[in-house]
Scaffold this motif. Structure first.
Motif, PDB file in Angstrom:
ATOM      1  N   SER A  78      -6.115  -3.203   2.101  1.00 29.23           N
ATOM      2  CA  SER A  78      -6.249  -4.635   2.375  1.00 29.23           C
ATOM      3  C   SER A  78      -7.717  -5.016   2.545  1.00 29.23           C
ATOM      4  N   LYS A 129      -4.669 -12.802   3.108  1.00 24.06           N
ATOM      5  CA  LYS A 129      -3.572 -11.875   2.838  1.00 24.06           C
ATOM      6  C   LYS A 129      -3.811 -10.560   3.572  1.00 24.06           C
ATOM      7  N   GLY A 161      -2.837  -7.088   3.592  1.00 25.02           N
ATOM      8  CA  GLY A 161      -2.197  -6.180   2.644  1.00 25.02           C
ATOM      9  C   GLY A 161      -1.614  -4.955   3.316  1.00 25.02           C
ATOM     10  N   ASP A 218       3.491 -15.913   6.398  1.00 26.40           N
ATOM     11  CA  ASP A 218       4.396 -16.073   5.257  1.00 26.40           C
ATOM     12  C   ASP A 218       4.526 -14.736   4.533  1.00 26.40           C
ATOM     13  N   TRP A 219       5.750 -14.368   4.175  1.00 23.72           N
ATOM     14  CA  TRP A 219       5.982 -13.102   3.476  1.00 23.72           C
ATOM     15  C   TRP A 219       5.322 -13.133   2.104  1.00 23.72           C
ATOM     16  N   ASN A 220       4.539 -12.101   1.786  1.00 24.35           N
ATOM     17  CA  ASN A 220       3.823 -12.028   0.518  1.00 24.35           C
ATOM     18  C   ASN A 220       4.051 -10.685  -0.172  1.00 24.35           C
ATOM     19  N   ASP A 230       5.850  -3.263  -1.046  1.00 22.24           N
ATOM     20  CA  ASP A 230       4.735  -4.130  -0.677  1.00 22.24           C
ATOM     21  C   ASP A 230       5.174  -4.981   0.514  1.00 22.24           C
ATOM     22  N   SER A 249       3.058  -6.939   2.393  1.00 19.62           N
ATOM     23  CA  SER A 249       1.938  -7.822   2.717  1.00 19.62           C
ATOM     24  C   SER A 249       2.448  -9.155   3.266  1.00 19.62           C
ATOM     25  N   TYR A 306       0.962 -13.231   4.537  1.00 17.80           N
ATOM     26  CA  TYR A 306      -0.143 -14.179   4.356  1.00 17.80           C
ATOM     27  C   TYR A 306      -0.329 -14.963   5.642  1.00 17.80           C
TER      28      TYR A 306
END
Length: 220
Positions: free
Chosen positions: A29, A40, A42, A92-94, A104, A106, A108
């Motif tokens: 990240s 983001k 990561g 927010d789910w990323n 993944d 990650s 946000y």
């Protein structure tokens, strides 16, 4: 095989191998966010065996600068996220979507503030399903986030940009060399074809002249 064709074969094989390795790559990240912008966080954990079925849940924890304890700020399970009050409406789910096989994780972070500086801890709680049993494993990732007032360019960013331009220039030079090689090969083949045509025409004229001479001698 010419050196140029060997290079083409090498590049093709490299691309093929890269594609066969799958799309997941464990990229670290970024660690610097700008106040007032989004960022983001990561967190990627790739399965070592892509053919094994798996399901995972994700937990995120946060330790603010100057604090001792981590507090849970986010969970993601079966496509349903849960946020803590501290980050309510700002996370927010990323990561992986439409699949329980999360690789993944990650998230946000919206509207970053200086109070968001600190250490973020991401946990994968993964269940691997084999033919006769299930195996549970936990993978964790740390992100040390620094919030600044204005974006700065780090050494890694500058080096990446330099390497990108070097790669572009190198590719253009290679294409130019390939074009010159192809042009010379085509030109040489054309000259050879012209020589063969000229030789064939000369032999035809010589053969016709010889036949004419033989006919004259017979008439006499």
């Amino acid at each position: 095989m010419t050196p140029s064709h060997s290079l083409l074969l090498f590049l093709s094989c490299t691309l093929f191998v890269h594609q066969c390795q799958g799309a997941c790559a464990e990229v670290d990240s970024d660690t610097e966010a700008v106040a007032g912008r989004g960022f983001k966080l990561g967190c990627i954990s790739c399965k070592r065996r892509s053919e094994v079925k798996a399901a995972a849940t994700v937990e995120w924890y946060f330790q603010a600068d100057g604090e001792v304890d981590f507090v849970q700020i986010y969970t993601y399970e079966d496509g349903a996220p849960t946020e803590s009050e501290h980050f309510k409406g700002r996370l927010d789910w990323n990561g992986t979507k439409r699949s329980r096989d999360i690789q993944d994780a990650s998230i946000y972070l919206l509207n970053v503030t200086f109070n968001d500086s600190g250490t973020y801890h991401c946990f994968f709680n993964r269940i691997l399903s084999f033919d006769n049993y299930e195996y549970t494993t936990t993978i964790s990732k740390l992100v040390r986030l620094t919030v600044v007032a204005k974006a700065t360019r780090g050494t890694a960013s500058i080096a990446s940009e330099v390497m990108m331009y070097v790669s572009i220039i190198g590719l253009q030079v290679w294409l130019l060399i390939e074009m010159i090689y192809c042009y010379r090969k085509i030109s040489a083949a054309g000259e050879e074809a012209l020589r063969e045509a000229a030789n064939a025409e000369y032999l035809a004229i010589a053969s016709e002249s010889k036949d004419n001479c033989a006919g004259v001698q017979v008439g006499e």
